[in-house]
Design a protein around this motif. Structure first.
Motif, PDB file in Angstrom:
ATOM      1  N   ILE A  71      26.195  26.364   1.307  1.00  0.00           N
ATOM      2  CA  ILE A  71      24.976  26.165   0.369  1.00  0.00           C
ATOM      3  C   ILE A  71      23.813  26.842   1.070  1.00  0.00           C
ATOM      4  N   ILE A  72      22.790  27.608   0.316  1.00  0.00           N
ATOM      5  CA  ILE A  72      21.603  28.345   1.555  1.00  0.00           C
ATOM      6  C   ILE A  72      20.237  27.600   0.001  1.00  0.00           C
ATOM      7  N   THR A  73      19.315  26.792   1.671  1.00  0.00           N
ATOM      8  CA  THR A  73      18.467  26.012   0.479  1.00  0.00           C
ATOM      9  C   THR A  73      17.176  27.553   1.781  1.00  0.00           C
ATOM     10  N   ILE A  74      16.301  27.378   1.261  1.00  0.00           N
ATOM     11  CA  ILE A  74      14.451  28.050   1.533  1.00  0.00           C
ATOM     12  C   ILE A  74      14.692  28.818   3.819  1.00  0.00           C
ATOM     13  N   GLU A  75      15.268  26.796   4.125  1.00  0.00           N
ATOM     14  CA  GLU A  75      15.290  26.670   5.498  1.00  0.00           C
ATOM     15  C   GLU A  75      15.928  27.312   5.988  1.00  0.00           C
ATOM     16  N   GLY A  76      17.283  28.257   5.086  1.00  0.00           N
ATOM     17  CA  GLY A  76      18.110  29.169   6.016  1.00  0.00           C
ATOM     18  C   GLY A  76      17.731  30.665   5.712  1.00  0.00           C
ATOM     19  N   MET A  77      16.709  30.806   5.073  1.00  0.00           N
ATOM     20  CA  MET A  77      16.361  32.470   4.881  1.00  0.00           C
ATOM     21  C   MET A  77      15.764  33.075   6.470  1.00  0.00           C
ATOM     22  N   PRO A 103      10.434  28.833  -3.131  1.00  0.00           N
ATOM     23  CA  PRO A 103      11.470  28.466  -2.234  1.00  0.00           C
ATOM     24  C   PRO A 103      12.643  28.898  -3.605  1.00  0.00           C
ATOM     25  N   GLY A 104      12.076  28.866  -4.999  1.00  0.00           N
ATOM     26  CA  GLY A 104      12.941  29.084  -5.709  1.00  0.00           C
ATOM     27  C   GLY A 104      13.542  30.435  -6.024  1.00  0.00           C
ATOM     28  N   MET A 105      12.106  31.121  -6.320  1.00  0.00           N
ATOM     29  CA  MET A 105      11.985  32.740  -6.778  1.00  0.00           C
ATOM     30  C   MET A 105      12.926  33.264  -5.249  1.00  0.00           C
ATOM     31  N   VAL A 106      12.705  32.980  -3.864  1.00  0.00           N
ATOM     32  CA  VAL A 106      13.086  34.376  -3.307  1.00  0.00           C
ATOM     33  C   VAL A 106      14.762  33.442  -2.845  1.00  0.00           C
ATOM     34  N   LEU A 107      14.684  32.461  -3.165  1.00  0.00           N
ATOM     35  CA  LEU A 107      16.223  32.334  -3.234  1.00  0.00           C
ATOM     36  C   LEU A 107      16.701  33.144  -4.570  1.00  0.00           C
ATOM     37  N   ALA A 108      16.594  32.863  -5.780  1.00  0.00           N
ATOM     38  CA  ALA A 108      16.684  33.676  -7.157  1.00  0.00           C
ATOM     39  C   ALA A 108      16.710  35.130  -5.800  1.00  0.00           C
ATOM     40  N   ALA A 109      15.472  35.397  -5.750  1.00  0.00           N
ATOM     41  CA  ALA A 109      16.330  36.852  -5.335  1.00  0.00           C
ATOM     42  C   ALA A 109      17.457  37.325  -4.267  1.00  0.00           C
TER      43      ALA A 109
END
Ligand code: FES
Ligand code: FES
Length: 152
Positions: A71-77, A103-109
């Motif tokens: 799993i990757i969350t925004i903290e993992g970016m 956060p959701g947008m960045v992960l979707a990207a």
């Protein structure tokens, strides 16, 4: 039940109720509050995280399905205190206003660019279609994704 998975590169094991939502486990058990809760119905994408390479709405994802997942969350970016190129592009393009959807947008990207490093405008539109933003009008967000793709 005890459940184990990898989150942002780190193995974790947590004791959870079988019906617990991944969102609550991420925020409450693991303290990763960058993942946001908006609609709680799988409609806004604020709670998006990446599970085994796929973007999912963690508010409707039972944690029991996360056993053994990556799993990757925004903290993992960001790494070593440095923002990920996608995060930088969002800032440079002015694609962040209140930041609730970010956060959701960045992960979707990220999920998109990991699969398609050179996406078309249509690909970007499709990839972000599950993520709602009340502030930006989407153009700047799409421009940020294009910029991040070019930088890669
Ligand atoms: S809070 Fe999960 S999709 Fe809206
Ligand atoms: S920046 Fe406010 S909801 Fe998207």
């Amino acid at each position: 039940m005890r459940i184990s998975f990898k989150i942002n590169g780190k193995k974790v094991a947590v004791d959870v109720a079988p019906e617990a939502r991944l969102l609550d486990v991420i925020r409450d058990n693991l303290g990763l509050t960058g993942t946001k809760e908006g609609c709680s119905k799988g409609e806004c994408g604020a709670c998006s995280v990446i599970v085994d390479g796929e973007i999912v709405d963690s508010c409707i994802f039972p944690v029991s399905q996360a056993e053994g997942c990556d799993i990757i969350t925004i903290e993992g970016m960001s790494k070593g205190g440095k923002l990920h190129p996608i995060q930088k592009a969002f800032i440079e393009e002015g694609a962040v206003q209140c930041g609730f959807c970010t956060p959701g947008m960045v992960l979707a990207a990220k999920a998109l660019l990991d699969k398609k490093p050179h996406p078309s405008d249509e690909d970007i539109k499709e990839a972000l279609s599950g993520n709602l933003c009340r502030c930006t009008g989407y153009t700047k967000i799409k421009n940020a994704v294009k910029k991040a793709a070019k930088k890669r």
